[in-house]
Each structure stands twice: as structure tokens, then as C-alpha cells.
Scaffold this active site. Structure first.
Site, PDB file in Angstrom:
ATOM      1  N   LYS A  22      18.594  -1.240  16.354  1.00 29.14           N
ATOM      2  CA  LYS A  22      18.558   0.227  16.260  1.00 29.14           C
ATOM      3  C   LYS A  22      19.807   0.831  16.890  1.00 29.14           C
ATOM      4  O   LYS A  22      20.497   1.652  16.276  1.00 29.14           O
ATOM      5  CB  LYS A  22      17.308   0.756  16.983  1.00 29.14           C
ATOM      6  CG  LYS A  22      17.324   2.267  17.199  1.00 29.14           C
ATOM      7  CD  LYS A  22      16.079   2.749  17.895  1.00 29.14           C
ATOM      8  CE  LYS A  22      16.133   2.709  19.408  1.00 29.14           C
ATOM      9  NZ  LYS A  22      16.984   3.736  20.050  1.00 29.14           N
ATOM     10  N   ASN A  23      20.104   0.433  18.119  1.00 34.63           N
ATOM     11  CA  ASN A  23      21.201   1.085  18.839  1.00 34.63           C
ATOM     12  C   ASN A  23      22.563   0.784  18.215  1.00 34.63           C
ATOM     13  O   ASN A  23      23.474   1.609  18.298  1.00 34.63           O
ATOM     14  CB  ASN A  23      21.198   0.687  20.318  1.00 34.63           C
ATOM     15  CG  ASN A  23      20.068   1.369  21.076  1.00 34.63           C
ATOM     16  OD1 ASN A  23      19.397   2.251  20.531  1.00 34.63           O
ATOM     17  ND2 ASN A  23      19.845   0.955  22.321  1.00 34.63           N
ATOM     18  N   ARG A 123      20.501  12.479  31.757  1.00 30.98           N
ATOM     19  CA  ARG A 123      21.385  12.002  30.691  1.00 30.98           C
ATOM     20  C   ARG A 123      22.429  13.024  30.247  1.00 30.98           C
ATOM     21  O   ARG A 123      22.431  13.479  29.094  1.00 30.98           O
ATOM     22  CB  ARG A 123      20.554  11.528  29.492  1.00 30.98           C
ATOM     23  CG  ARG A 123      19.570  10.457  29.873  1.00 30.98           C
ATOM     24  CD  ARG A 123      18.777   9.988  28.701  1.00 30.98           C
ATOM     25  NE  ARG A 123      19.308   8.766  28.132  1.00 30.98           N
ATOM     26  CZ  ARG A 123      18.793   8.145  27.074  1.00 30.98           C
ATOM     27  NH1 ARG A 123      17.772   8.646  26.456  1.00 30.98           N
ATOM     28  NH2 ARG A 123      19.313   7.038  26.634  1.00 30.98           N
TER      29      ARG A 123
END
Ligand code: UD1
Length: 421
Positions: A22-23, A123
């Protein structure tokens, strides 16, 4: 909202095919914005995060076609003439920020919404901004959007990251491929997904060296061209399914798995008493005798123990013999699975970034709630080892990052089903 029912207790046996990462895919897709010619990605995972990135790229004017039942994506940045990544899409997924570098390189300007609050910590985007500024971009925050401009085009520069951020490394690496001159990224992230992106960019004509090490050198070129690139295997999905026989007992073979993707994690499993064998095309994982042993785990950037496997590892350690200490150093608020595991009979004390887990003989099934992607799968793993029934609600988190999770767990003998509502 759907939930997942697990009836725990049985040992596991069988094979799981590991999907594309996915990443990796989420950073490879925006790379299409750097070129006029088509980019074809194969071994694409079928996940809702990939659909979100598809929606975002289309909103920027790119073409994205899904082929072979979603396993292949044909992308084209030819008509991508809108440099604005809207909040409505970005807020769904932080990885949307990976369009910033490519948009800036291609158009000389970009407006990308800040992702906003995220369940696993603040983040921020400061490291991305610092890196792109070193390439000559002017960036300001206005109305929740990062407005970036490089009126005279980007130029190569020296970038030293204060922290080896994965996303910032990817954004700066993509932007630097089309900058004038040479860029050197110091303290770059070394995750395998970075090397996968570099391999794809090289296939598109970029000049990149040193990916996989802490210093990446990119020599800018005038243009990139089309390419076809296979997405690497998902090391987090791999690690998650490696934990299934570790926690429930039995033997499972992970097709497409390789030790080099999960080195530090596999070492911890070994220390806990789980056997891991690399066959060359798969990993065989087994636990056939007794409870696992307690181990201490500290999350680190690659090649250290991945933060994305911390929740799943905690699920395993709840039933280990002895006391384990887990330290989370990457994200400041990533123990939300702990109170849910406690509902299942685990003994966990959290203090700041440290969780102390005292192993119990047996977990007990309970209704629990998924709070984020990796936390949700840790509750499924715990359910496999628990006595009785566990129902995990809010499973939309799982759909973001685990393809066909029920089918894959059922395929190795887990008693698991999706309850539709
Ligand atoms: C990526 C992964 C994510 C993984 C993480 C760490 C993707 C799509 N996601 O996320 O699954 O958990 O790496 O391995 O690849 N930070 C700042 N300022 C910044 C950027 C980051 O302070 O500008 C901080 C973050 O808040 C966090 C830490 O750095 O505490 C790690 O972030 P980073 O490596 O950038 O992770 P992501 O790329 O967002």
C-alpha cells in the site's frame, strides 16, 4: 457499519499471498504527475486508500484506469493541469500530501490542503516544507492549504532532514528529478518503499543514486517518460500474517515474503520463540510448542522495528510468558489498541510512549473497537488467540490497508466472518 466476528482458539495452517505494498503504491501513483507519458503499475493492492489516491489524481486532471480486476493501474499525467489538492480528499488520507512534490516540479506551483488531525499523532508537514524550500520553492500556509511556488523552476540543493521522514524523502526525491542541477538528501529515509519509488523513477528516466542509504543523490533531468513498474510486496501485511501462527499456533507460508523486508521484526519473533524460514520465494512461520517468550521492542525507522507492526506485536505479547516493554518512538499517540486489548483480558500499562505488557495465559473474546488501520488488525490477531467470540467494529479502517482480510485469514483456517449491517 460492518464488523468482523472471530471465533478464537484453533491453530492455523495454510498459505497467504502477500499483496503489493500500500505505502509503495501510494507514492508511485503521484509519480505519474511528473511525466506526460503513461505509467503502468502492476501488483497493485485492492484497497480503499488506492481508490482515494485515484480520486485525488483524477481531480488534478490525471487519467487513472483500473485493469485486471484492480491488479494493474494505467496512469497518465498528460492532462493533469490542476495544481490544487482539495481538503475534501486530502482529509481522508495523509498520503495525499505526496502530490505536493510532483505538482510543484511539473507546474512550478501547487496548493495542497494540510491533512488535518490524525488519530495516531500530530503528523505535521514541516520536514516536507523544509526539503522543498531547499530546492528553491516558496511555501506559505494560507486557509489550511500549503501554497507552494517555484516561479523560476526548482533547482538542485542540499537537504538535511532533522528526522528521516518517509513522506518528506519521497516528496523531495520526486521534485528533485525535474529540478535543475543536483540534489543531495542527507538523513533520508531508507524504507524499502523509497527504493521502490527510486527504481520506478529511474525506469522513467530519472537519475537517482544512493536510495536505501541515508544519502540520496538526484541529478535533475529535463523530462521523464513512461514506464511499467511492479509494486514491491507489502512488508506490513507480511509481518501481520507472520503473527497469525505466532499468536494462534500452527504453521503458515507467506507467498512473496522475504526476510530482507522484515529483518528486525523477524529477529524479535525468533527471540520470542517463533520459527521463521526463508524459502527463497516465501516465508514459513511456525509456532508448535508452548507459549511465546516476552521480548522488548522499540520502534525505529527502517531497518529498525516498524511502527506499523507495533500494535500487532503487542497483541502477540499479551499472551507471552513474562513481561514485555514496547517503546513507540515514531508516533506520539499510537497505543489506542491497548485499552481494547485490555477489554479482552490483556494486562497492559501505558505511560507516555512506553507500554508494559504482562503476559496472560489466555485472552477472552469481547466486543472491541478499531481505532486505526494497524490497531484494527491487532484486534483480529488477538481474537484468533482468544477464548470465545470477538467482534471488531469500525472495520472501514481495515479496508484502507488489508485486502480481502477475511478471505486471507479464512484461507489459513481462522474462523472469521464479516457481519454486514
Ligand atoms: C509513512 C507511512 C506510515 C508509517 C510511517 C513511519 C506511507 C503512506 N505511510 O508515513 O504507514 O507509519 O511512514 O514509518 O508511506 N513528521 C514531522 N514533520 C514532517 C513529517 C513527519 O514531524 O514534516 C513526524 C510525524 O509526525 C511522525 C514521524 O515524523 O511522528 C514519522 O513520519 P513520516 O516518516 O513522515 O511518516 P509518513 O510518511 O507520514
Amino acid at each position: 457499519m460492518d464488523s468482523i466476528l472471530i471465533r478464537g482458539g484453533g491453530a492455523l495452517d495454510g498459505q497467504v499471498e502477500i499483496a503489493g505494498a500500500k505505502n509503495a503504491c501510494l507514492t508511485l501513483m503521484p509519480a505519474t504527475l511528473l511525466a506526460e507519458e503513461p505509467l503502468t503499475l502492476t501488483n497493485v493492492p485492492r484497497l480503499s486508500d488506492i481508490t482515494t489516491m485515484t480520486t485525488l489524481l483524477r481531480s488534478l486532471g490525471a487519467e487513472v484506469s483500473s485493469l485486471q480486476d484492480g491488479r494493474v493501474l494505467a496512469l497518465s499525467g498528460h492532462g493533469a493541469d490542476n495544481p490544487l489538492a482539495h481538503y475534501d480528499i486530502v482529509r481522508k488520507m495523509r498520503a495525499s500530501n505526496l502530490v505536493l512534490g510532483p505538482l510543484l516540479a511539473r507546474h512550478g506551483q501547487a496548493a495542497v490542503s494540510l491533512p488535518g488531525g490524525c488519530a495516531i499523532g500530530a503528523r505535521p508537514m514541516d520536514i516536507h516544507v523544509q526539503g522543498l524550500e531547499a530546492l528553491g520553492a516558496e511555501i506559505e500556509l494560507k486557509d489550511g492549504y500549503l501554497h507552494a511556488a517555484a516561479p523560476r523552476g526548482l533547482r538542485g540543493g542540499e537537504v538535511t532532514f532533522p528526522f528521516a521522514s518517509v513522506g518528506a524523502t519521497e516528496n523531495v526525491m520526486m521534485a528533485a528529478t525535474l529540478a535543475r542541477g543536483t540534489t543531495r538528501i542527507h538523513n533520508a529515509a531508507r524504507e524499502p518503499e523509497i527504493s521502490d519509488l527510486a527504481t520506478c523513477l529511474r525506469a522513467m528516466g530519472a537519475r537517482i543514486q544512493g536510495d536505501g542509504s541515508a544519502t540520496i543523490t538526484i541529478e535533475g533531468v529535463d523530462r521523464l517518460h513512461g514506464a511499467t513498474h511492479p509494486v514491491i510486496a507489502d512488508r506490513i501485511e507480511l509481518g501481520t500474517y507472520m503473527l497469525a501462527p505466532a499468536i494462534a499456533g500452527g504453521q503458515v507460508e507467506l507467498i512473496g515474503g522475504a526476510l530482507e523486508l522484515v529483518g528486525a521484526f523477524a529477529e524479535k519473533l525468533h527471540e520470542a520463540g517463533v520459527e521463521v524460514e526463508d524459502t527463497g520465494h516465501s516465508l514459513r512461520v511456525s509456532r508448535t510448542n508452548g507459549r511465546v517468550r516476552a521480548v522488548n521492542v522499540t520502534t525505529r525507522v527502517f531497518p529498525g522495528f516498524p511502527t506499523d507492526l507495533q500494535a500487532q506485536m503487542m497483541a502477540l505479547l499479551t499472551t507471552a510468558q513474562g513481561v514485555s516493554v514496547l517503546e513507540e518512538t515514531i508516533f506520539e499517540n499510537r497505543f489506542m489498541h491497548a485499552p481494547e486489548l485490555v477489554r479482552m483480558g490483556a494486562r497492559i500499562e501505558v505511560q507516555g510512549g512506553t507500554a508494559t505488557v504482562t503476559g496472560v495465559e489466555r485472552l477472552k473474546g469481547a466486543p472491541v473497537m478499531a481505532t486505526d488501520l494497524r490497531a484494527s488488525v491487532s484486534l483480529i490477531l488477538a481474537g484468533l488467540a482468544a477464548e470465545g467470540e470477538t467482534v471488531v467494529s469500525r472495520v472501514y479502517h481495515l479496508d484502507r490497508g488489508y485486502e480481502q482480510v477475511v478471505r486471507k485469514f479464512s484461507g489459513i483456517g481462522a474462523r472469521i466472518e464479516r457481519l454486514r449491517s
